[in-house]
Design an enzyme around this catalytic site. Structure first.
Site, PDB file in Angstrom:
ATOM      1  N   TYR A 136      -3.094  -3.963   5.120  1.00 46.62           N
ATOM      2  CA  TYR A 136      -2.441  -3.254   6.219  1.00 46.62           C
ATOM      3  C   TYR A 136      -2.931  -3.721   7.583  1.00 46.62           C
ATOM      4  O   TYR A 136      -2.219  -3.618   8.570  1.00 46.62           O
ATOM      5  CB  TYR A 136      -2.679  -1.744   6.099  1.00 46.62           C
ATOM      6  CG  TYR A 136      -1.774  -1.051   5.112  1.00 46.62           C
ATOM      7  CD1 TYR A 136      -1.844  -1.351   3.754  1.00 46.62           C
ATOM      8  CD2 TYR A 136      -0.865  -0.090   5.523  1.00 46.62           C
ATOM      9  CE1 TYR A 136      -1.027  -0.707   2.847  1.00 46.62           C
ATOM     10  CE2 TYR A 136      -0.042   0.563   4.622  1.00 46.62           C
ATOM     11  CZ  TYR A 136      -0.127   0.260   3.287  1.00 46.62           C
ATOM     12  OH  TYR A 136       0.685   0.897   2.393  1.00 46.62           O
ATOM     13  N   LYS A 185      -9.281  -5.133  -8.567  1.00 47.89           N
ATOM     14  CA  LYS A 185      -8.631  -6.208  -9.323  1.00 47.89           C
ATOM     15  C   LYS A 185      -9.612  -7.367  -9.328  1.00 47.89           C
ATOM     16  O   LYS A 185      -9.335  -8.446  -8.811  1.00 47.89           O
ATOM     17  CB  LYS A 185      -7.286  -6.563  -8.648  1.00 47.89           C
ATOM     18  CG  LYS A 185      -6.443  -7.562  -9.410  1.00 47.89           C
ATOM     19  CD  LYS A 185      -5.794  -6.980 -10.657  1.00 47.89           C
ATOM     20  CE  LYS A 185      -5.015  -8.048 -11.400  1.00 47.89           C
ATOM     21  NZ  LYS A 185      -4.530  -7.595 -12.721  1.00 47.89           N
ATOM     22  N   ASP A 217      -4.098  -2.488 -12.594  1.00 49.33           N
ATOM     23  CA  ASP A 217      -2.953  -2.397 -13.514  1.00 49.33           C
ATOM     24  C   ASP A 217      -3.248  -1.414 -14.641  1.00 49.33           C
ATOM     25  O   ASP A 217      -2.409  -0.600 -15.025  1.00 49.33           O
ATOM     26  CB  ASP A 217      -2.539  -3.788 -14.036  1.00 49.33           C
ATOM     27  CG  ASP A 217      -3.710  -4.630 -14.538  1.00 49.33           C
ATOM     28  OD1 ASP A 217      -4.873  -4.223 -14.343  1.00 49.33           O
ATOM     29  OD2 ASP A 217      -3.445  -5.700 -15.125  1.00 49.33           O
ATOM     30  N   ASP A 241      -2.223   3.305  -1.928  1.00 49.55           N
ATOM     31  CA  ASP A 241      -0.867   3.685  -1.554  1.00 49.55           C
ATOM     32  C   ASP A 241      -0.012   3.819  -2.812  1.00 49.55           C
ATOM     33  O   ASP A 241       0.689   4.814  -3.005  1.00 49.55           O
ATOM     34  CB  ASP A 241      -0.279   2.618  -0.615  1.00 49.55           C
ATOM     35  CG  ASP A 241       1.142   2.931  -0.201  1.00 49.55           C
ATOM     36  OD1 ASP A 241       1.410   4.106   0.133  1.00 49.55           O
ATOM     37  OD2 ASP A 241       1.988   2.013  -0.222  1.00 49.55           O
ATOM     38  N   ASP A 245       1.192   7.550  -4.994  1.00 52.15           N
ATOM     39  CA  ASP A 245       2.570   7.966  -5.278  1.00 52.15           C
ATOM     40  C   ASP A 245       2.749   8.197  -6.781  1.00 52.15           C
ATOM     41  O   ASP A 245       3.408   9.143  -7.202  1.00 52.15           O
ATOM     42  CB  ASP A 245       3.588   6.891  -4.828  1.00 52.15           C
ATOM     43  CG  ASP A 245       4.112   7.135  -3.420  1.00 52.15           C
ATOM     44  OD1 ASP A 245       3.352   7.682  -2.596  1.00 52.15           O
ATOM     45  OD2 ASP A 245       5.279   6.784  -3.144  1.00 52.15           O
TER      46      ASP A 245
HETATM   47  C1  IPM Z   1       1.685   6.532   2.981  1.00 55.68           C
HETATM   48  C2  IPM Z   1       2.957   5.855   3.382  1.00 55.68           C
HETATM   49  C3  IPM Z   1       2.689   4.860   4.503  1.00 55.68           C
HETATM   50  C4  IPM Z   1       1.682   3.859   3.974  1.00 55.68           C
HETATM   51  C5  IPM Z   1       3.970   4.181   5.013  1.00 55.68           C
HETATM   52  C6  IPM Z   1       4.936   5.188   5.582  1.00 55.68           C
HETATM   53  C7  IPM Z   1       3.688   3.105   6.002  1.00 55.68           C
HETATM   54  O1  IPM Z   1       3.563   5.259   2.284  1.00 55.68           O
HETATM   55  O2  IPM Z   1       1.035   7.162   3.839  1.00 55.68           O
HETATM   56  O3  IPM Z   1       1.331   6.469   1.800  1.00 55.68           O
HETATM   57  O4  IPM Z   1       2.053   2.887   3.295  1.00 55.68           O
HETATM   58  O5  IPM Z   1       0.484   4.024   4.233  1.00 55.68           O
HETATM   59 MG    MG Z   2       2.633   5.657   0.464  1.00 54.90          MG
END
Ligand code: IPM
Ligand code: MG
Length: 354
Positions: A136, A185, A217, A241, A245
């Site tokens: 990032y 990794k 993985d 990230d 999710d």
């Molecule tokens: C998160 C989001 C952000 C990230 C996006 C919106 C840039 O997915 O906070 O997890 O990737 O950090």
């Molecule tokens: Mg995210």
């Protein structure tokens, strides 16, 4: 008087943050809130994604309550002119390197998960994601060489950055079930080999914490195989990230998950931080009044816990949300066939439990 910067942002951000502010005002009428534009909402006014005014408001506040940023119309814009640039600017300028993403399944919500209920019952884990390094923030470039388009991203980590986020993970594990999973990794990446070496070395400092090292993985697979086996997961920015999710949807809806982004040097409980739902802008349901306010409300609870040293009200809010789910009330994202409440009505139910 504690002061909170409220940055609703885009998509469902403002709708759900409004509900979080209602809950916050109920338990802490002494807290002052001030709103400011961010992301697409700022761009629409001809301002940069993170206007100076907004940054200054955050800097003089005790904490930031943040909704979401991102608007499809800016998809083609250069990175610095996208709403998301605001997030990166906030994360880096306040050095919010530790992103805590607690993943919990509320009793009564097990059937909302895509996994079998017995796999997620009582699930309670935290993803600790490094937030100010890695891909990032590494050097990047898109260029054309001999008529061929080339894009480069750089994953870069300095040892102290790895050490401080691992420390957050170890310390957190100590306050919980004392199990830490460090994800990397190391069979491929240099950054991961460094990560692994530091993690192994630090484990010796925490003999009371059981440490497991997983390749990313494999971690992704184990998360859907036996999520209950995890307590604290600590990992670098991009892996975190993705895994957060995945961990989130195991609960049935990403709309229930809050997060805290914390920096260095704060007194525990009185640390500056940014608190936000992890679910994003949800353009498909924006403006319909049906978004799940849970993640935003729980983010306010995290804010009370980490920045205002108010464990009592943090726990009260979490208890009220749990009570609402236990009573069978749902929003559309987790309704699974039962009647669903609009955003504000769900919050009313939470307020009634307080
Ligand atoms: C998160 C989001 C952000 C990230 C996006 C919106 C840039 O997915 O906070 O997890 O990737 O950090
Ligand atoms: Mg995210």
């Amino acid at each position: 008087m504690p002061s909170i910067a409220v940055l609703g942002g885009d998509g469902i951000g403002p709708e759900i943050i409004r509900e979080a502010v209602r809950v916050l005002a109920r338990v802490r009428p002494d807290v002052e809130t001030a709103e400011a534009p961010v992301g697409g909402a700022a761009l629409e006014r001809g301002l940069p994604p993170l206007p100076d005014e907004t940054r200054r408001l955050c800097a003089r506040s005790d904490a930031v309550l943040f909704g979401a940023v991102g608007l499809p119309k800016y998809d083609a814009a250069p990175m610095t002119q996208r709403p998301e640039a605001a997030l990166f600017a906030l994360r880096s300028s306040f050095e919010l390197y530790a992103n805590l993403r607690p993943v919990r399944v509320f009793p009564g919500l097990e059937d909302a998960s895509s996994l079998r209920p017995e796999l997620v019952r009582g699930l309670d884990l935290v993803v600790v994601r490094e937030l100010t390094g890695g891909l990032y923030f590494g050097a990047r470039e898109t260029r054309v060489e001999d008529g061929v388009e080339i894009a480069v991203d750089t994953m870069i980590y300095r040892a102290p950055e790895i050490e401080r986020i691992l420390r957050t993970g170890f310390e957190l594990a100590r306050t919980r079930r004392k199990h830490l999973t460090s994800v990397d990794k190391e069979n491929v990446l240099d950054t991961s080999r460094l990560w692994r070496r530091i993690a192994v070395r630090m484990a010796a400092e925490y003999p009371d914490v059981s440490v497991q090292h997983l390749l990313v993985d494999n971690a992704a697979m184990q998360l859907v195989r036996r999520p209950g086996a995890f307590d604290v997961i600590v990992t670098e920015n991009t892996f975190g990230d993705i895994l957060s999710d995945e961990a989130a949807i195991v609960t049935g809806s990403i709309g229930t998950l809050p997060s805290a982004s914390l920096g260095a040097g704060g007194v525990p409980g009185k640390q500056f931080g940014m608190y936000e739902p992890i679910g994003g802008t949800a353009p498909d349901i924006t403006g319909k009044g049906i978004a799940n306010p849970t993640a935003a409300i729980l983010s306010a609870a995290l804010l009370l816990r980490h920045s205002l040293d108010d464990e009592t009200n943090a726990t009260r809010i979490e208890g009220a949300v749990a009570a609402v789910y236990a009573s069978g009330k749902r929003t559309a994202d987790v309704a699974a066939g039962s009647v669903s409440l609009p955003t504000a009505a769900f919050t009313d139910a939470v307020l009634a439990e307080l």
